[in-house]
Design a protein around this motif. Structure first.
Motif, PDB file in Angstrom:
ATOM      1  N   ASP A  56      45.497  47.451  38.056  1.00 14.15           N
ATOM      2  CA  ASP A  56      44.767  47.819  39.179  1.00 14.15           C
ATOM      3  C   ASP A  56      45.692  47.809  40.403  1.00 14.15           C
ATOM      4  OD1 ASP A  56      43.048  47.867  41.224  1.00 14.15           O
ATOM      5  OD2 ASP A  56      41.987  45.846  40.843  1.00 14.15           O
ATOM      6  N   ASN A  86      44.740  42.741  35.666  1.00 11.51           N
ATOM      7  CA  ASN A  86      45.418  43.059  37.084  1.00 11.51           C
ATOM      8  C   ASN A  86      46.472  43.647  37.329  1.00 11.51           C
ATOM      9  OD1 ASN A  86      43.527  40.898  38.186  1.00 11.51           O
ATOM     10  ND2 ASN A  86      44.745  39.318  37.719  1.00 11.51           N
ATOM     11  N   HIS A  87      47.265  43.866  36.424  1.00 16.56           N
ATOM     12  CA  HIS A  87      48.465  44.627  36.858  1.00 16.56           C
ATOM     13  C   HIS A  87      48.264  46.089  36.492  1.00 16.56           C
ATOM     14  CE1 HIS A  87      51.562  41.346  37.251  1.00 16.56           C
ATOM     15  NE2 HIS A  87      50.884  40.844  36.462  1.00 16.56           N
ATOM     16  N   GLU A  91      46.870  34.073  38.193  1.00 17.47           N
ATOM     17  CA  GLU A  91      46.431  35.363  38.045  1.00 17.47           C
ATOM     18  C   GLU A  91      47.593  36.650  37.794  1.00 17.47           C
ATOM     19  OE1 GLU A  91      44.913  37.614  41.640  1.00 17.47           O
ATOM     20  OE2 GLU A  91      45.459  35.650  42.642  1.00 17.47           O
ATOM     21  N   TRP A  99      44.890  45.888  43.202  1.00 15.84           N
ATOM     22  CA  TRP A  99      45.148  44.417  43.150  1.00 15.84           C
ATOM     23  C   TRP A  99      46.186  43.515  44.403  1.00 15.84           C
ATOM     24  CZ3 TRP A  99      49.293  41.831  39.948  1.00 15.84           C
ATOM     25  CH2 TRP A  99      48.977  40.508  39.894  1.00 15.84           C
TER      26      TRP A  99
END
Length: 238
Positions: free
Chosen positions: A148, A145-146, A139, A151
């Protein structure tokens, strides 16, 4: 020719790779340890698993070609390929990243997966029912993701390892597109934060838990997905 289904797992001498071999072997498959893993094979055989040693250096073209020849000679086909081999060379800040280290990480995490897949494809095309290819990603490689801030790993700020997994995700999608009509399914697996040598055994999951995503994708039925990114339970954001 071996009548059982056969799986080749790169980097299967320890950690998630070894556990993936164990779990697939427990499903009745012949498992090929595609690394320098004679001891690992002995361990699996001690558990009544049909494990065989294949000398394979995933960064060496001659070694890959010889492994393919050996599988063709001894088994005739390959049903599952799990590109599990991977490295991480520290986690320096982007501004402190050494290009030689980026090249080394990509050599194992991306280029080797392409080389091994291409070498094994003629054997995978012979599988019946159709073969499965699993690219072991992370992930950490998911671009969304990066972006968010909530996260879990928002703090992760490095280039080589996450960029290699992002690239591997694209490799997965492109193989899936090419092979869609053959029935061969190609997916990326996210093991999750698993305690292995890769992270100094700081992961929060056991290797048994970390192997589940790869095993799940290796055992997909004909109705299963292709060209996706999955953990042991659900789809993972790209």
């Amino acid at each position: 020719m071996n009548g059982k289904r056969t799986a080749l797992i790169t980097g299967a001498n320890k950690g998630i790779g070894l556990e993936t071999a164990r779990q697939l072997g427990q499903q009745g498959m012949t498992v090929l340890d595609g690394e320098r893993g004679a001891r690992a094979v002995a361990t699996l055989r001690g558990e009544s698993i049909d494990a065989r040693f294949i000398a394979l250096d995933v960064t060496d073209a001659a070694s890959i070609a010889e492994a393919s020849r050996m599988i063709e000679r001894d088994l005739g086909r390959l049903d599952v390929l799990v590109n599990n081999a991977g490295i991480i060379l520290g986690r320096p800040k982007p501004s402190e990243t050494r290009l030689d280290d980026v090249r080394r990480v990509f050599e194992v995490n991306v280029f080797a997966a392409i080389a091994v897949t291409n070498a094994m494809l003629p054997l995978l095309r012979r599988a019946s029912p159709a073969a499965r290819i699993v690219m072991v990603s992370s992930e950490i490689g998911g671009l969304s993701n990066h972006g968010d801030p909530d996260w879990t790993y928002a703090w992760f700020n490095a280039i080589a390892y996450p960029a290699s997994k992002t690239a591997l995700n694209m490799v997965t999608v492109q193989y899936a597109k090419e092979l869609a009509a053959t029935g061969i399914k190609v997916n990326a697996a996210d093991p999750g934060y698993t305690a292995t040598d890769l992270n100094g055994n700081r992961g929060t999951q056991t290797v048994a838990e970390g192997a589940r995503a790869s095993v799940r994708l290796a055992l997909l039925d004909d109705a299963g997905p292709t060209g996706g990114f999955y953990d042991a339970r659900s789809q993972v954001p790209w």
